[in-house]
Write an enzyme that holds these catalytic residues in place. Structure first.
Site, PDB file in Angstrom:
ATOM      1  N   PHE A 128       0.858  -1.195   0.000  1.00 27.02           N
ATOM      2  CA  PHE A 128       0.000   0.000   0.000  1.00 27.02           C
ATOM      3  C   PHE A 128       0.885   1.233   0.000  1.00 27.02           C
ATOM      4  O   PHE A 128       1.761   1.377   0.845  1.00 27.02           O
ATOM      5  CB  PHE A 128      -0.929   0.035   1.221  1.00 27.02           C
ATOM      6  CG  PHE A 128      -1.823   1.242   1.214  1.00 27.02           C
ATOM      7  CD1 PHE A 128      -2.953   1.279   0.399  1.00 27.02           C
ATOM      8  CD2 PHE A 128      -1.524   2.369   1.976  1.00 27.02           C
ATOM      9  CE1 PHE A 128      -3.772   2.404   0.353  1.00 27.02           C
ATOM     10  CE2 PHE A 128      -2.334   3.501   1.929  1.00 27.02           C
ATOM     11  CZ  PHE A 128      -3.457   3.513   1.118  1.00 27.02           C
ATOM     12  N   ASP A 214       9.130   2.711   1.709  1.00 24.17           N
ATOM     13  CA  ASP A 214       7.960   3.454   2.164  1.00 24.17           C
ATOM     14  C   ASP A 214       7.830   3.227   3.657  1.00 24.17           C
ATOM     15  O   ASP A 214       7.377   2.172   4.111  1.00 24.17           O
ATOM     16  CB  ASP A 214       6.723   2.957   1.409  1.00 24.17           C
ATOM     17  CG  ASP A 214       5.448   3.677   1.854  1.00 24.17           C
ATOM     18  OD1 ASP A 214       5.474   4.331   2.910  1.00 24.17           O
ATOM     19  OD2 ASP A 214       4.431   3.566   1.143  1.00 24.17           O
ATOM     20  N   LYS A 244       2.698   9.813   8.412  1.00 27.43           N
ATOM     21  CA  LYS A 244       1.907   9.437   9.596  1.00 27.43           C
ATOM     22  C   LYS A 244       2.441   9.915  10.967  1.00 27.43           C
ATOM     23  O   LYS A 244       2.001  10.922  11.476  1.00 27.43           O
ATOM     24  CB  LYS A 244       1.676   7.926   9.586  1.00 27.43           C
ATOM     25  CG  LYS A 244       0.817   7.512   8.380  1.00 27.43           C
ATOM     26  CD  LYS A 244       0.164   6.184   8.550  1.00 27.43           C
ATOM     27  CE  LYS A 244      -0.947   5.989   7.522  1.00 27.43           C
ATOM     28  NZ  LYS A 244      -0.674   5.053   6.453  1.00 27.43           N
TER      29      LYS A 244
HETATM   30  C1  LIG Z   1      -0.944   5.390   5.009  1.00 28.52           C
HETATM   31  C2  LIG Z   1       0.110   4.982   4.063  1.00 28.52           C
HETATM   32  C3  LIG Z   1       0.351   5.713   2.891  1.00 28.52           C
HETATM   33  C4  LIG Z   1      -0.522   6.869   2.453  1.00 28.52           C
HETATM   34  O1  LIG Z   1      -0.414   7.942   3.310  1.00 28.52           O
HETATM   35  P1  LIG Z   1      -1.487   9.156   3.199  1.00 28.52           P
HETATM   36  O2  LIG Z   1      -0.981  10.137   4.195  1.00 28.52           O
HETATM   37  O3  LIG Z   1      -2.825   8.570   3.523  1.00 28.52           O
HETATM   38  O4  LIG Z   1      -1.441   9.667   1.809  1.00 28.52           O
HETATM   39  C5  LIG Z   1       1.404   5.329   2.087  1.00 28.52           C
HETATM   40  N1  LIG Z   1       2.176   4.277   2.415  1.00 28.52           N
HETATM   41  C6  LIG Z   1       1.973   3.547   3.538  1.00 28.52           C
HETATM   42  C7  LIG Z   1       2.885   2.400   3.862  1.00 28.52           C
HETATM   43  C8  LIG Z   1       0.920   3.860   4.396  1.00 28.52           C
HETATM   44  O5  LIG Z   1       0.698   3.120   5.476  1.00 28.52           O
END
Ligand SMILES: *Cc1c(COP(=O)(O)O)cnc(C)c1O
Length: 401
Positions: A128, A214, A244
């Site tokens: 994701f 990521d 986050k």
């Molecule tokens: C939540 C998340 C995203 C997206 O972040 P947003 O701030 O919602 O755009 C991307 N990568 C990972 C691994 C995530 O958990």
């Protein structure tokens, strides 16, 4: 819920009006223990006094000037992120998706520099990376892509955790980068197998690919290290995305670079109006201050082990529990059946949890929990799971006779 809001979320009906530490209160004054942290965002808990003080002071002083001018708090935050990560430079945006968009643009520029006409990024199954168009094309989840075709080109999908598959993919000479999560979050709390990240690093060096991690969910102490890649020795990515937990709820994202990813952007290559403004950078500096002062990275590791052990013990005789896994305070409990129903059952017991990938209960509690609150999360959760499974079994297994 409101008729004025686009229905992009299936929301629980509860509406919170106040928070403090790991607790939230709804509009009727009912208290909840928060083991989701706004999806790995409020690692310091709600209304942390140090962050609140920093934000209030900054709002009274200067909120926004744009990146047309120097921003001292952005410089300070950049320096601190570089020092805890070993990376070299930072670009600030406003979310995880945006941080990944920056990463994807860097990969394209790296491809251009290598004179690869149609550069591709290797991405993982069950990954994701966000909801913007490039990030959702990188994401390994058909439901998230559904309806938004044509998807952005230039991604090659591989099984996660499989270094051999990546080695084979190298026969595709258009690959210029690899993008992956050190622990897959939305995909079901799946930590990279031991040795995998180092193997990815070696392959990236061998083939001149950018290693892009990521860390939007795993970053800022969540897994018991500042960053998830630090669980493996001698691994430094070329690109890392964050968001986050960085602002404890103030919207901020960051894309960090090292080595050959560092001289790809030039003035005009990328930008953000809000990105890295004085308010959000001051808040993120306060987050890092508290994390360092209170030793919360190490705490995430020890509390996480304790919580996972206690949940394992609480479910040891439950065959429907397949596995309790994770890193630090990122914990997944995989059941043998879809278990989305547990979210509202736990809510009714005053506990906020999340379910992802259909059958995995995901816990992302704040790093400031006390030991007794850690036990409380584990005990409430195991009780809710046991009660639900009992009634579930009773419903699907007709009583004998
Ligand atoms: C939540 C998340 C995203 C997206 O972040 P947003 O701030 O919602 O755009 C991307 N990568 C990972 C691994 C995530 O958990």
């Amino acid at each position: 819920m409101s008729e004025f809001l686009l229905p992009t979320y299936n929301r629980q009906s509860v509406r919170f009006s106040r928070g403090e530490g790991p607790y939230l209160w709804d509009e009727s004054g009912v208290q909840y223990l928060d083991a989701v942290s706004g999806i790995a965002v409020t690692g310091l808990g709600h209304a942390h006094p140090d962050v609140a003080e920093a934000v209030c002071d900054q709002v009274r002083t200067l909120v926004h000037t744009s990146n047309l001018y120097g921003i001292p708090w952005q410089e300070r935050l950049g320096e601190r992120l570089v020092s805890i990560s070993g990376m070299q430079k930072v670009f600030f945006g406003n979310s995880g998706s945006e941080a990944n968009e920056a990463a994807i643009k860097l990969a394209r520029l790296h491809g251009r520099r290598r004179e690869v006409a149609n550069p591709k990024i290797a991405v993982m199954e069950h990954s994701f990376h966000g909801r913007t168009l490039a990030a959702l094309a990188a994401t390994g989840n058909a439901a998230i892509q559904q309806g938004f075709e044509p998807l952005l080109d230039g991604f090659v999908r591989l099984p996660y955790g499989d270094a051999e598959a990546l080695r084979h993919a190298a026969s595709d000479e258009e690959i210029v980068a690899v993008l992956l999560e050190p622990v897959q979050g939305e995909g079901g709390v799946r930590p990279a197998p031991s040795g995998y990240l180092r193997a990815v690093r070696e392959l990236c060096d061998q083939h001149d690919w950018l290693m892009m991690v990521d860390e939007v969910q795993t970053g800022i102490g969540r897994t018991g290290r500042w960053f998830g890649f630090q669980h493996e020795a001698d691994v430094l990515p070329d690109v890392m995305s964050l968001a986050k937990g960085l602002g404890n709820g103030v919207p901020i994202g960051a894309c960090l670079t090292a080595g050959r990813a560092t001289d790809l952007f030039a003035p005009g290559s990328h930008g953000s109006t809000f990105g890295g403004n004085p308010l959000v950078c001051r808040a993120a500096c306060a987050v890092l201050d508290v994390m360092e002062r209170d030793g919360l990275v190490a705490r995430a590791e020890s509390l996480g082990e304790h919580m996972a052990d206690r949940i394992r013990a609480g479910l040891v005789d439950v065959p429907a529990c397949r596995e309790v896994r994770g890193r630090g305070l990122m914990i997944g409990i995989e059941l043998d059946r879809p278990c989305g129903a547990l979210v509202s059952l736990a809510l009714a017991e005053g506990l906020l949890i999340n379910v992802t990938a259909g059958s995995v209960v995901r816990l992302l509690p704040p790093l400031i929990l006390t030991e007794s609150q850690t036990d409380l999360v584990a005990d409430r959760l195991t009780a809710v799971i046991r009660t639900w499974l009992d009634s579930n079994e009773a419903a699907v297994t007709p009583a004998a006779g």
